[in-house]
Design an enzyme around this catalytic site. Structure first.
Site, PDB file in Angstrom:
ATOM      1  N   LYS A   1      58.039  55.543  47.743  1.00  0.00           N
ATOM      2  CA  LYS A   1      57.656  53.714  48.048  1.00  0.00           C
ATOM      3  C   LYS A   1      57.452  54.239  49.702  1.00  0.00           C
ATOM      4  O   LYS A   1      58.030  54.372  50.636  1.00  0.00           O
ATOM      5  CB  LYS A   1      59.366  53.747  48.236  1.00  0.00           C
ATOM      6  CG  LYS A   1      59.417  52.162  47.926  1.00  0.00           C
ATOM      7  CD  LYS A   1      60.908  51.821  48.680  1.00  0.00           C
ATOM      8  CE  LYS A   1      61.507  51.065  48.629  1.00  0.00           C
ATOM      9  NZ  LYS A   1      62.977  50.531  49.423  1.00  0.00           N
TER      10      LYS A   1
ATOM     11  N   ILE B   1      39.749  46.007  27.407  1.00  0.00           N
ATOM     12  CA  ILE B   1      40.390  47.115  26.344  1.00  0.00           C
ATOM     13  C   ILE B   1      39.629  46.006  24.802  1.00  0.00           C
ATOM     14  O   ILE B   1      39.187  47.041  24.167  1.00  0.00           O
ATOM     15  CB  ILE B   1      41.630  46.934  25.829  1.00  0.00           C
ATOM     16  CG1 ILE B   1      42.776  47.379  26.991  1.00  0.00           C
ATOM     17  CG2 ILE B   1      41.991  47.426  24.669  1.00  0.00           C
ATOM     18  CD1 ILE B   1      44.368  47.256  27.092  1.00  0.00           C
TER      19      ILE B   1
ATOM     20  N   ASN C   1      51.947  39.772  35.545  1.00  0.00           N
ATOM     21  CA  ASN C   1      52.076  38.161  34.838  1.00  0.00           C
ATOM     22  C   ASN C   1      52.989  37.770  34.204  1.00  0.00           C
ATOM     23  O   ASN C   1      54.120  38.482  34.015  1.00  0.00           O
ATOM     24  CB  ASN C   1      50.868  38.086  34.728  1.00  0.00           C
ATOM     25  CG  ASN C   1      50.070  38.688  32.923  1.00  0.00           C
ATOM     26  OD1 ASN C   1      51.058  38.559  32.196  1.00  0.00           O
ATOM     27  ND2 ASN C   1      49.680  40.254  33.274  1.00  0.00           N
TER      28      ASN C   1
HETATM   29  N1  CTP Z   1      42.416  42.497  27.375  1.00  0.00           N
HETATM   30  C1  CTP Z   1      41.759  43.012  27.630  1.00  0.00           C
HETATM   31  N2  CTP Z   1      42.067  43.963  28.418  1.00  0.00           N
HETATM   32  C2  CTP Z   1      41.780  43.792  29.348  1.00  0.00           C
HETATM   33  C3  CTP Z   1      41.265  42.249  29.510  1.00  0.00           C
HETATM   34  C4  CTP Z   1      41.908  41.456  28.759  1.00  0.00           C
HETATM   35  O1  CTP Z   1      42.175  43.363  26.181  1.00  0.00           O
HETATM   36  N3  CTP Z   1      41.668  44.639  30.576  1.00  0.00           N
HETATM   37  C5  CTP Z   1      41.845  40.296  26.779  1.00  0.00           C
HETATM   38  C6  CTP Z   1      42.257  39.932  26.397  1.00  0.00           C
HETATM   39  O2  CTP Z   1      43.711  40.556  25.791  1.00  0.00           O
HETATM   40  C7  CTP Z   1      42.646  38.904  25.494  1.00  0.00           C
HETATM   41  C8  CTP Z   1      41.355  38.775  26.193  1.00  0.00           C
HETATM   42  O3  CTP Z   1      40.564  40.082  26.765  1.00  0.00           O
HETATM   43  O4  CTP Z   1      42.332  38.935  24.380  1.00  0.00           O
HETATM   44  C9  CTP Z   1      41.241  37.304  27.104  1.00  0.00           C
HETATM   45  O5  CTP Z   1      41.527  37.978  28.294  1.00  0.00           O
HETATM   46  P1  CTP Z   1      41.897  36.966  30.067  1.00  0.00           P
HETATM   47  O6  CTP Z   1      42.231  37.227  30.567  1.00  0.00           O
HETATM   48  O7  CTP Z   1      41.915  35.252  29.397  1.00  0.00           O
HETATM   49  O8  CTP Z   1      39.962  37.021  30.189  1.00  0.00           O
HETATM   50  P2  CTP Z   1      39.472  37.436  30.635  1.00  0.00           P
HETATM   51  O9  CTP Z   1      37.852  38.460  30.033  1.00  0.00           O
HETATM   52  O10 CTP Z   1      40.046  38.938  31.879  1.00  0.00           O
HETATM   53  O11 CTP Z   1      38.792  36.698  31.813  1.00  0.00           O
HETATM   54  P3  CTP Z   1      39.734  35.719  33.141  1.00  0.00           P
HETATM   55  O12 CTP Z   1      40.718  36.205  33.350  1.00  0.00           O
HETATM   56  O13 CTP Z   1      39.065  35.527  34.059  1.00  0.00           O
HETATM   57  O14 CTP Z   1      39.718  34.112  32.247  1.00  0.00           O
END
Ligand code: CTP
Length: 399
Positions: A289, A306, A211
């Site tokens: 690949k 996490i 991303n």
């Molecule tokens: N986070 C994490 N591990 C993951 C996904 C997210 O630790 N596998 C943590 C990110 O570092 C952040 C928070 O969770 O602090 C929110 O992440 P976000 O991606 O916005 O939330 P999601 O729960 O993945 O929801 P969505 O993508 O549907 O908004």
């Protein structure tokens, strides 16, 4: 916070028009209960008088390196040891040059050179002087010597010109010192973990899903934590950023690696999850690949969350767990939902629908959602300022 009763600051006032603002700094620090001693340089006496300083600080003003009377009362080494921190405000181009080159031809530069404490400098000078290559080089040296810079700001100057070089306002300077002093008063060094940047989920050895995260906000938070005395571990996905050697940097690529490194870095007093972790990984990563085909179907499976895992862990959970939420819409609803579902203490949320803040920008504007339903807004500012404010709140909370 008004209780800085047991803290001591040595203020060095140099010769510049902004010297009059140092009187306001003294007034604000005294209001917070700080003990202050002052050194006034020779040129400083052209702008403020020892009498006005003493009246506000209620203590002696030191001026002369070779004063027998002063040395008997408190010699220059003791003066540098007495303080919890030293503030040089205003710091002129001349004093900055002396400090950068290790000169010690007056009391101010001698005390700074002999100091074993944090030294904050608030520069004030004409825009051309500030932008001069020699000043830039001197400032770079001071940063390398671990001096802490406050400002300068952009604005109208006393000389009639406009630009960068104005001393930061006394209130701002005092706020920065308060954060530092508050953490100094904490008994043991606190431990902080920050996750930052994107993760990469490999499809084959050369392709991955990722991303737009640059990691800038997380890196700035780690820097703010370090400068406020935290033992800081930064667990970072791939970025182009560099970080101070005093931060324990763990480089990772995948969400699984970030997860394992986070577990290894615990326990901690505070964990800040600013990483943009990929929610999904490829179920079967190809070892070779993948060749071009008419159609390809990638089967994805969920990565471990996490933040969720750590936040809900009985024994590993830090005292303070801070999550992030980058949203393009319904920010408040999603932030509150994440706060509850992930069981964290705070969610720092930002709106990334507008390209000028958040992902890959140097600026940010965030709202902090607390468990008790309170919401704090940190208005549009550099990611470094936003981090300082956030870390200030973390210290307040841990106190
Ligand atoms: N986070 C994490 N591990 C993951 C996904 C997210 O630790 N596998 C943590 C990110 O570092 C952040 C928070 O969770 O602090 C929110 O992440 P976000 O991606 O916005 O939330 P999601 O729960 O993945 O929801 P969505 O993508 O549907 O908004």
């Amino acid at each position: 916070m008004n209780n800085l009763n047991n803290t001591k600051i040595l203020l060095i006032i140099c010769g510049g028009i902004a010297a009059y603002k140092s009187l306001e700094i003294i007034r604000l620090l005294k209001k917070n209960g700080v003990s202050i001693k002052t050194i006034l340089t020779k040129s400083g006496t052209e702008f403020v008088t020892p009498l006005s300083i003493t009246s506000l600080s209620q203590s002696k003003v030191y001026q002369d390196l070779f004063s027998i009377e002063d040395e008997t009362e408190m010699d220059h080494i003791s003066l540098s040891r007495w303080a919890d921190l030293i503030l040089i405000a205003p710091a002129t181009a001349n004093t900055i040059s002396k400090l950068a080159n290790g000169n010690s031809d007056d009391l101010a530069s001698t005390v700074a050179l002999a100091s074993n404490k944090k030294i904050f400098i608030a520069p004030a000078m004409n825009v051309r002087m500030w932008e001069h290559q020699s000043t830039k080089q001197n400032i770079a040296k001071l940063k390398a010597y671990k001096y802490e810079l406050i400002g300068p700001e952009i604005g109208d100057m006393a000389c009639g010109e406009y630009g960068e070089g104005k001393m930061t306002e006394p209130k701002e300077i005092v706020n920065k010192l308060k954060i530092y002093l508050k953490n100094l008063k904490l008994k043991n060094k606190l431990k902080a973990i920050v996750t930052a940047g994107p993760t990469r989920e490999y499809i084959d050895p050369v392709r991955y899903i990722s991303n737009k995260s640059s990691g800038k906000q997380g890196y700035e938070i780690a820097k703010s934590l370090l400068k406020n005395g935290f033992e800081t571990t930064l667990i970072s996905g791939p970025t182009n950023l560099e970080i101070n050697n005093d931060i324990n940097l763990i480089k990772v690529e995948t969400a699984e690696e970030m997860f394992q490194s986070t577990l290894k870095s615990l326990p901690a007093d505070v964990a800040i999850f600013s990483a943009a972790v990929c929610d999904y990984k490829v179920k079967k990563t190809s070892k070779i690949k993948i060749k071009k085909q008419d159609e390809i179907n990638l089967e994805l499976e969920k990565n471990v969350d996490i933040l969720d895992y750590v936040s809900n862990h009985n024994s590993l959970r830090p005292k303070l767990v801070v999550g992030f939420a980058a949203e393009t819409n319904d920010l408040e609803n999603y932030a509150k939902k994440k706060l509850g579902e992930k069981n964290c203490d705070w969610i720092v949320a930002n709106d990334v629908s507008n390209g000028t803040i958040g992902f890959d920008s140097d600026f940010n504007e965030v709202s902090i959602f607390f468990k008790n339903k309170k919401i704090d807004k940190l208005k549009y500012n550099s990611k470094s300022e936003v981090s300082d404010k956030l870390v200030g709140k973390i210290i307040d909370h841990l106190n």
